[in-house]
Design a protein around this motif. Structure first.
Motif, PDB file in Angstrom:
ATOM      1  N   LEU A 142       0.818  -1.205   0.000  1.00  9.08           N
ATOM      2  CA  LEU A 142       0.000   0.000   0.000  1.00  9.08           C
ATOM      3  C   LEU A 142       0.855   1.260   0.000  1.00  9.08           C
ATOM      4  CD1 LEU A 142      -3.050  -0.447   0.164  1.00  9.08           C
ATOM      5  CD2 LEU A 142      -2.965   0.344   2.520  1.00  9.08           C
ATOM      6  N   ILE A 143       1.968   1.222   0.727  1.00  7.04           N
ATOM      7  CA  ILE A 143       2.709   2.462   0.954  1.00  7.04           C
ATOM      8  C   ILE A 143       4.126   2.444   0.367  1.00  7.04           C
ATOM      9  CG2 ILE A 143       3.532   4.088   2.697  1.00  7.04           C
ATOM     10  CD1 ILE A 143       1.211   3.118   4.458  1.00  7.04           C
ATOM     11  N   ASP A 144       4.983   1.556   0.844  1.00  7.64           N
ATOM     12  CA  ASP A 144       6.372   1.628   0.402  1.00  7.64           C
ATOM     13  C   ASP A 144       7.007   0.243   0.452  1.00  7.64           C
ATOM     14  OD1 ASP A 144       8.968   2.106  -0.157  1.00  7.64           O
ATOM     15  OD2 ASP A 144       9.307   3.567   1.449  1.00  7.64           O
ATOM     16  N   ASN A 145       7.376  -0.214  -0.727  1.00  7.24           N
ATOM     17  CA  ASN A 145       7.936  -1.551  -0.842  1.00  7.24           C
ATOM     18  C   ASN A 145       9.211  -1.773  -0.050  1.00  7.24           C
ATOM     19  OD1 ASN A 145       6.940  -3.784  -2.151  1.00  7.24           O
ATOM     20  ND2 ASN A 145       6.870  -2.669  -4.092  1.00  7.24           N
ATOM     21  N   ASN A 146      10.007  -0.708   0.093  1.00  5.67           N
ATOM     22  CA  ASN A 146      11.333  -0.886   0.659  1.00  5.67           C
ATOM     23  C   ASN A 146      11.368  -0.853   2.174  1.00  5.67           C
ATOM     24  OD1 ASN A 146      12.749  -1.168  -1.774  1.00  5.67           O
ATOM     25  ND2 ASN A 146      12.471   1.025  -2.133  1.00  5.67           N
ATOM     26  N   GLU A 147      10.315  -0.309   2.763  1.00  7.38           N
ATOM     27  CA  GLU A 147      10.346  -0.180   4.211  1.00  7.38           C
ATOM     28  C   GLU A 147       9.061  -0.733   4.825  1.00  7.38           C
ATOM     29  OE1 GLU A 147      12.850   3.487   5.511  1.00  7.38           O
ATOM     30  OE2 GLU A 147      11.372   4.114   4.048  1.00  7.38           O
ATOM     31  N   PRO A 148       8.987  -2.068   4.835  1.00  7.93           N
ATOM     32  CA  PRO A 148       7.737  -2.683   5.291  1.00  7.93           C
ATOM     33  C   PRO A 148       7.382  -2.310   6.721  1.00  7.93           C
ATOM     34  CG  PRO A 148       9.475  -4.329   4.988  1.00  7.93           C
ATOM     35  CD  PRO A 148       9.976  -3.061   4.403  1.00  7.93           C
ATOM     36  N   GLN A 149       8.395  -2.226   7.603  1.00  8.17           N
ATOM     37  CA  GLN A 149       8.067  -1.959   9.001  1.00  8.17           C
ATOM     38  C   GLN A 149       7.522  -0.554   9.178  1.00  8.17           C
ATOM     39  OE1 GLN A 149      11.502  -3.133  11.217  1.00  8.17           O
ATOM     40  NE2 GLN A 149      10.437  -4.901  12.061  1.00  8.17           N
ATOM     41  N   LYS A 150       8.176   0.390   8.516  1.00  9.17           N
ATOM     42  CA  LYS A 150       7.729   1.773   8.586  1.00  9.17           C
ATOM     43  C   LYS A 150       6.337   1.902   7.970  1.00  9.17           C
ATOM     44  CE  LYS A 150      11.180   5.344   8.650  1.00  9.17           C
ATOM     45  NZ  LYS A 150      12.150   6.018   7.790  1.00  9.17           N
ATOM     46  N   SER A 151       6.128   1.171   6.883  1.00  5.37           N
ATOM     47  CA  SER A 151       4.844   1.237   6.204  1.00  5.37           C
ATOM     48  C   SER A 151       3.732   0.734   7.103  1.00  5.37           C
ATOM     49  CB  SER A 151       4.868   0.392   4.932  1.00  5.37           C
ATOM     50  OG  SER A 151       5.799   0.909   4.033  1.00  5.37           O
ATOM     51  N   LEU A 152       4.024  -0.367   7.800  1.00  5.67           N
ATOM     52  CA  LEU A 152       3.012  -0.934   8.690  1.00  5.67           C
ATOM     53  C   LEU A 152       2.671   0.071   9.780  1.00  5.67           C
ATOM     54  CD1 LEU A 152       1.281  -3.306   9.501  1.00  5.67           C
ATOM     55  CD2 LEU A 152       3.177  -4.180  10.844  1.00  5.67           C
ATOM     56  N   PHE A 153       3.726   0.686  10.322  1.00  5.97           N
ATOM     57  CA  PHE A 153       3.518   1.685  11.361  1.00  5.97           C
ATOM     58  C   PHE A 153       2.648   2.819  10.842  1.00  5.97           C
ATOM     59  CE2 PHE A 153       4.903   5.699  13.285  1.00  5.97           C
ATOM     60  CZ  PHE A 153       4.551   5.444  14.598  1.00  5.97           C
ATOM     61  N   ARG A 154       3.006   3.265   9.621  1.00  3.94           N
ATOM     62  CA  ARG A 154       2.267   4.378   9.040  1.00  3.94           C
ATOM     63  C   ARG A 154       0.817   4.004   8.767  1.00  3.94           C
ATOM     64  NH1 ARG A 154       5.970   6.603   4.446  1.00  3.94           N
ATOM     65  NH2 ARG A 154       7.764   6.579   5.828  1.00  3.94           N
ATOM     66  N   MET A 155       0.636   2.770   8.299  1.00  4.41           N
ATOM     67  CA  MET A 155      -0.723   2.334   7.998  1.00  4.41           C
ATOM     68  C   MET A 155      -1.553   2.287   9.274  1.00  4.41           C
ATOM     69  SD  MET A 155      -1.956  -1.043   5.963  1.00  4.41           S
ATOM     70  CE  MET A 155      -1.962  -2.147   7.347  1.00  4.41           C
ATOM     71  N   ARG A 156      -0.942   1.760  10.346  1.00  4.59           N
ATOM     72  CA  ARG A 156      -1.662   1.694  11.621  1.00  4.59           C
ATOM     73  C   ARG A 156      -1.982   3.087  12.125  1.00  4.59           C
ATOM     74  NH1 ARG A 156       1.585  -3.247  14.187  1.00  4.59           N
ATOM     75  NH2 ARG A 156       0.252  -4.897  13.386  1.00  4.59           N
ATOM     76  N   LEU A 157      -1.019   4.006  11.947  1.00  2.31           N
ATOM     77  CA  LEU A 157      -1.210   5.382  12.391  1.00  2.31           C
ATOM     78  C   LEU A 157      -2.404   6.001  11.676  1.00  2.31           C
ATOM     79  CD1 LEU A 157       0.487   7.273  14.280  1.00  2.31           C
ATOM     80  CD2 LEU A 157       1.259   8.364  12.177  1.00  2.31           C
ATOM     81  N   VAL A 158      -2.418   5.827  10.360  1.00  2.00           N
ATOM     82  CA  VAL A 158      -3.502   6.400   9.565  1.00  2.00           C
ATOM     83  C   VAL A 158      -4.833   5.798  10.005  1.00  2.00           C
ATOM     84  CG1 VAL A 158      -4.517   6.475   7.263  1.00  2.00           C
ATOM     85  CG2 VAL A 158      -2.098   6.978   7.576  1.00  2.00           C
TER      86      VAL A 158
END
Ligand code: ATP
Ligand code: MG
Lengths: 445, 221
Positions: free
Chosen positions: A301-317
């Motif tokens: 959904l967000i960024d292929n290269n940084e799965p952990q950050k993406s997950l965090f961001r998705m949860r935040l949103v």
């Protein structure tokens, strides 16, 4: 006493139709949105078949190959010193990437290097999301998505088997042309969703015998969202024999119940990095990011290269969205309630003069508010049901069936209650502290 | 029944300080019907509210029905009001969203009384004020005199031994006012209720046992 409060609550609702309208609209609309969000969340992230084990899964999805070259910069500074020129040189060491290739895995890499990491019960290699066949049936075109998989696939993903059986390791080894299809495809292809075992499905130039029917995954996740499942050995072309590094395969590892996800991810990443490269002039680095289910979802959904950050961001949103949808109307309701309850100051004065205690007044108003929110909740629930139906019918989200389940119902009821209590408590508390004589001076009755 | 000793009441706002009551000493005997008179703003309502424990004095000592009141917000004080005091307000203060009978039942809500008994007691009280046939009306459908009679029924439904009435006839014509006065006199004579009434009407005051006059927060008679 409660029947009296109930009567009064209904009267109050009827009296101020404008307020009641706004309140009910706000509450029911908010709850409807919340119910939609929770239904969506439950479908995509809930522990439902075929992804009941999602918390114990590690995925290999992307293989990255790079050509990395050392990149050194030389900086020379000249300084005038006592009539002479002095030179000051600085080296900066770094690296530059000349070329990158990002794709899925080849079967060869998975097969040779990435079997049986420690802490894993079962694992499956499969190819999904990129095999689409057009099937023509009496002037109808049917688009059929295929997933090629091994026999372990059925143990890693717990599909609901409606009838028949799934293909076995033996059938995979011998490339037996058998297929497991979804109930949805059975309905579209054969016009019925049961009694289709032994029938044949024609895909491209091959025919497959149906040996099992599973319920289609309600989730849109590509690793399970297929219409037909075939032994990976029946894949056309030379996909399995090819010894390129990249291909169309992915892997899912099912962890032991006691195993932590971190070490498994680390081992898979490390093993991948050590794969010997035949042609270092082309690519000299190979790597992958093993991901949990949530990371995989978020990284797409967000960024292929940084799965952990993406997950965090998705949860935040997601969290902010929920907070926004709950907090804003609650604050608004508190506000409306304050003025509504303040309007009844002299009623409070009278009740207190005749023996009501501050606590009793508090309960009365909170009770009233809970009734209002429950009414709103009921309306919201009906709206949500209608909307879910509409979304499912219109196929806005293809194949995704949002269901209104008991868990969602329970969440919503809880939210209603919280809403009612919170938005009633604050103003009721303020008002229950009023001095009787002061309350009575506001001649509003 | 009610004993006030050196009662003061000061209202402070940002700009001025009003001495609403100045060292009031007053005793009301059991079964007495007392009236309070005085010009507007002299502190009559304030005095009545202090007797009814719905306003706190700034200084002094109060004893009602043998009890000295300490904490005005406590549960015990709330129960005391419920058991011993009945209020009649100049502007009625009925709850518009409740029917006449529900309004009258109100004091009983805060007691251990069954719904059936509440209804019966409320009917008896309404009968006493001659409004039994208006039970299911709402306050908005009643005349001023009828509203005040509902308020009286509410003040007597719990059988309090003290009734405090703030200009109960102030909003009514003389015929209606006399009727209300008759009811109060009957309650005093037949049920032995102690009544304190604020009024602007000399003829009403003359029908009571004793008259107290206030001027600028002080007792002058
Ligand atoms: N909450 C308050 N804040 C400030 N001053 C007040 C407050 N309540 C009453 N007062 C003042 O206290 C004085 C006495 O008021 P009170 O209501 O007891 O008069 P009253 O004798 O009942 O008058 P009326 O016959 O008009 O009803 C008045 O000067 C009034 O302005
Ligand atoms: Mg007054």
């Amino acid at each position: 006493m409660f029947s009296n409060y109930f009567k009064l609550a209904l009267k109050v609702l009827g009296r101020n139709k404008f307020f009641t309208g706004i309140s009910l609209f706000g509450i029911s609309f908010t709850l409807m949105i919340l119910m939609l969000i929770t239904a969506f969340y439950d479908t995509e992230f809930g522990e439902n078949p075929p992804l009941s084990n999602k918390d114990r899964l590690v995925f290999l999805s992307v293989l990255k190959m790079e050509l990395v070259v050392p990149d050194t910069t030389l900086v020379i500074d000249s300084v005038a010193q006592g009539g002479l020129m002095a030179y000051d040189t600085t080296f900066t060491y770094g690296e530059g990437t000349n070329s990158v290739s990002i794709s899925s895995f080849s079967y060869y890499v998975l097969d040779d290097y990435l079997r049986e990491p420690a802490g894993v019960t079962d694992y499956s290699f499969y190819s999904s999301g990129q095999h689409s066949f057009n099937v023509f049936l009496d002037n109808r075109k049917l688009e059929v998505g295929a997933i090629y998989a091994d026999a372990a696939y059925w143990r890693v993903f717990d599909f609901n088997l409606r009838e028949g059986e799934c293909f076995s390791a033996d059938q995979v080894q011998h490339a037996t042309p058998v297929a497991v299809i979804t109930d949805e495809l059975a309905r579209q292809y054969f016009g019925r969703d049961s009694g289709v075992l032994g029938q044949e499905v024609e895909l491209g130039n091959s025919r497959f015998k149906v040996i099992g029917v599973v319920r289609r995954s309600r989730s849109m996740n590509s690793m399970v969202a297929g219409d037909i499942f075939l032994p990976l050995t029946t894949m056309e072309g030379r996909a399995l024999d090819d010894n390129a590094y990249q291909g169309s395969f992915q892997a899912a590892y099912l962890l032991d119940r006691s195993a932590a996800i971190g070490p498994v991810q680390a081992e898979l990443a490390e093993r991948t990095a050590r794969i010997p490269l035949r042609n270092p002039e082309e690519y000299n680095r190979i790597s992958t990011l093993p991901m949990s289910f949530g990371e995989l979802y978020a990284s797409r959904l967000i960024d292929n290269n940084e799965p952990q950050k993406s997950l965090f961001r998705m949860r935040l949103v997601f969290g902010l969205l929920l907070l926004f949808f709950v907090l804003l109307p609650t604050l608004n309701l508190i506000n409306i309630n304050i003025s509504r309850i303040m309007e009844r100051e002299s009623e409070i004065g009278v009740r207190k003069a005749f023996g009501a205690h501050a606590g009793t007044i508090l309960y009365q108003f909170v009770f009233e508010n809970v009734i209002i929110t429950f009414l709103g909740g009921m309306i919201g629930m009906v709206l949500a049901l209608g909307l879910l139906h509409l979304i499912n019918d219109s196929q806005v989200l293809p194949h995704m069936i949002l269901r209104f389940n008991l868990r969602v119902f329970a969440y919503s009821l809880g939210i209603c209650l919280l809403f009612g209590i919170v938005s009633g408590w604050v103003p009721a508390w303020r008002v229950s502290r009023l001095q009787i004589a002061d309350a009575l001076k506001s001649n509003q009755l | 029944m009610i004993k006030l000793e050196n009662i003061n009441k000061v209202y402070r706002t940002d700009t001025i300080e009003t001495l609403a009551l100045n060292t009031i000493n007053l005793a009301v005997a059991q079964g007495e019907f007392l009236s309070i008179m005085g010009p507007s703003g002299c502190g009559k309502s304030t005095l009545l509210n202090i007797m009814g424990l719905i306003d706190e004095p700034s200084g002094g000592r109060i004893e009602v029905a043998g009890q000295v009141v300490a904490n005005y917000n406590s549960k015990a004080t709330a129960r005391f009001r419920n058991q011993h005091l009945g209020f009649i307000f100049q502007s009625f203060h009925l709850i518009n969203d409740l029917s006449v009978i529900d309004n009258v039942e109100l004091p009983l809500l805060y007691r251990q009384v069954s719904g059936k008994e509440r209804r019966q007691l409320a009917q008896v009280a309404l009968e006493q004020v001659g409004l039994k046939n208006r039970m299911s009306h709402f306050p908005g459908q009643l005349s001023g005199g009828q509203k005040q009679r509902v308020a009286i029924a509410r003040s007597i439904v719990g059988r309090p031994n003290i009734i405090l009435a703030d200009e109960p006839t102030g909003n009514l014509d003389s015929v209606m006012g006399n009727e209300i006065m008759d009811i109060l006199l009957r309650l005093n004579a037949e049920d032995g209720a102690t009544i304190v009434m604020v009024t602007h009407d000399e003829s009403m005051a003359r029908r009571t046992h004793r008259l107290v006059r206030l001027f600028d927060g002080s007792q002058v008679q």
